[in-house]
Scaffold this motif. Sequence first.
Motif, PDB file in Angstrom:
ATOM      1  N   VAL A 186       0.817  -1.209   0.000  1.00 38.76           N
ATOM      2  CA  VAL A 186       0.000   0.000   0.000  1.00 38.76           C
ATOM      3  C   VAL A 186       0.852   1.261   0.000  1.00 38.76           C
ATOM      4  CG1 VAL A 186      -0.250   0.137   2.516  1.00 38.76           C
ATOM      5  CG2 VAL A 186      -2.063   1.039   1.048  1.00 38.76           C
ATOM      6  N   GLY A 187       2.077   1.158   0.502  1.00 39.49           N
ATOM      7  CA  GLY A 187       2.968   2.304   0.492  1.00 39.49           C
ATOM      8  C   GLY A 187       3.371   2.733  -0.904  1.00 39.49           C
ATOM      9  N   GLU A 188       3.175   1.850  -1.892  1.00 35.51           N
ATOM     10  CA  GLU A 188       3.522   2.172  -3.271  1.00 35.51           C
ATOM     11  C   GLU A 188       2.406   2.900  -4.010  1.00 35.51           C
ATOM     12  OE1 GLU A 188       4.795  -1.365  -5.328  1.00 35.51           O
ATOM     13  OE2 GLU A 188       5.626  -2.209  -3.482  1.00 35.51           O
ATOM     14  N   VAL A 189       1.252   3.043  -3.376  1.00 29.76           N
ATOM     15  CA  VAL A 189       0.116   3.676  -4.053  1.00 29.76           C
ATOM     16  C   VAL A 189       0.393   5.149  -4.315  1.00 29.76           C
ATOM     17  CG1 VAL A 189      -2.340   4.267  -3.866  1.00 29.76           C
ATOM     18  CG2 VAL A 189      -1.516   2.022  -3.111  1.00 29.76           C
ATOM     19  N   GLY A 190       1.117   5.785  -3.412  1.00 32.09           N
ATOM     20  CA  GLY A 190       1.475   7.186  -3.626  1.00 32.09           C
ATOM     21  C   GLY A 190       0.333   8.118  -3.291  1.00 32.09           C
ATOM     22  N   GLY A 191      -0.004   8.999  -4.222  1.00 36.38           N
ATOM     23  CA  GLY A 191      -0.978  10.065  -3.983  1.00 36.38           C
ATOM     24  C   GLY A 191      -2.370   9.575  -3.667  1.00 36.38           C
ATOM     25  N   PRO A 192      -3.291  10.492  -3.467  1.00 40.07           N
ATOM     26  CA  PRO A 192      -4.652  10.139  -3.041  1.00 40.07           C
ATOM     27  C   PRO A 192      -5.419   9.380  -4.114  1.00 40.07           C
ATOM     28  CG  PRO A 192      -4.520  12.473  -3.602  1.00 40.07           C
ATOM     29  CD  PRO A 192      -3.118  11.955  -3.625  1.00 40.07           C
ATOM     30  N   VAL A 193      -6.466   8.679  -3.678  1.00 39.77           N
ATOM     31  CA  VAL A 193      -7.361   7.962  -4.582  1.00 39.77           C
ATOM     32  C   VAL A 193      -8.784   8.443  -4.342  1.00 39.77           C
ATOM     33  CG1 VAL A 193      -5.867   5.939  -4.726  1.00 39.77           C
ATOM     34  CG2 VAL A 193      -7.653   6.023  -2.975  1.00 39.77           C
TER      35      VAL A 193
END
Length: 308
Positions: A186-193
Amino acid sequence: MRALIHDPAAPHGLRLSDLPDPVPGPGEALVEVAATSLNFGEVAFLGNHQPVGGVPGWDASGVVLASAGDGSGPPAGTRVVTFGWSGGWAERRVVDVAELAVLPSSVDHAPAAALPVAGVTALRAVRRLGSVVGRRVLVTGASGGVGRFAVQLAAHAGARVVALVGSVERGRGLRELGAAEVVSDVGEVGGPVHAVIDNVGGPLLARCYALLSPGGVALSVGMASLAPTTIDFEQARIHNPDARVEAFNIGSGVGPDLAYLAGLLAAGKLDPQIGWHGSWERVGEAVEALRGRRVLGKAVLEVGQLGA
């Protein structure tokens, strides 16, 4: 008829047994089952859903043996895909005519059996998000049955899909299904969704909820982690105001949605992603593979005479 019944003393809580044929009510059809599929929830929580001696099985595809007594639904001989909260793991099942759809002639029973719970859940979850055109949508547990349908349907709806999986290997094939990003942490998701379709639950849902943009929504669809979720709403009020989390349920009356999904299959616009396929005599292998996270997509069982 033969059926898989819930037996706590048997391996995986299941054994084949002989039972009387089920008797349909006025608004129910009797269906000879050709194929069924396994869903993580019905396997992991078998004892919660079924009494001892009960016949599990949410999904089934087959042929109508007897049409509904009140004249509703398709006639005998019609190929159908069906949904119900029990009875699918048997040579015959009864099903409410509101919970079935006629199959296009080009759609085989095995891919059809993958559709009911996983496909309809994904479809209704994507609809619940509202317009996702051009927006980032995070799908957790994206390698599973619901996840792989959700990736495809959200991408079809115009979303930029971020597929979160447990390992790089389990992410195989997701870009081909429409994922713009495939990550294993999940740390690789980056910016908001804008939205989350969560199939995992536990601490992961809390971390994903913290990624929501203001006004975003997280749908709790499944609980593959088998763990509860604790969310710090004080932090949420500060960092992502008006974001919300909802407990998602598939609901009822899935017939029209099953027909829509079967139409997508027939048109080659949806891939059922069958990762395990075999006889229901091998149900133990299928359960072990599913619970061991070794199935990419759906596990489908061929049932009885039609599935032989």
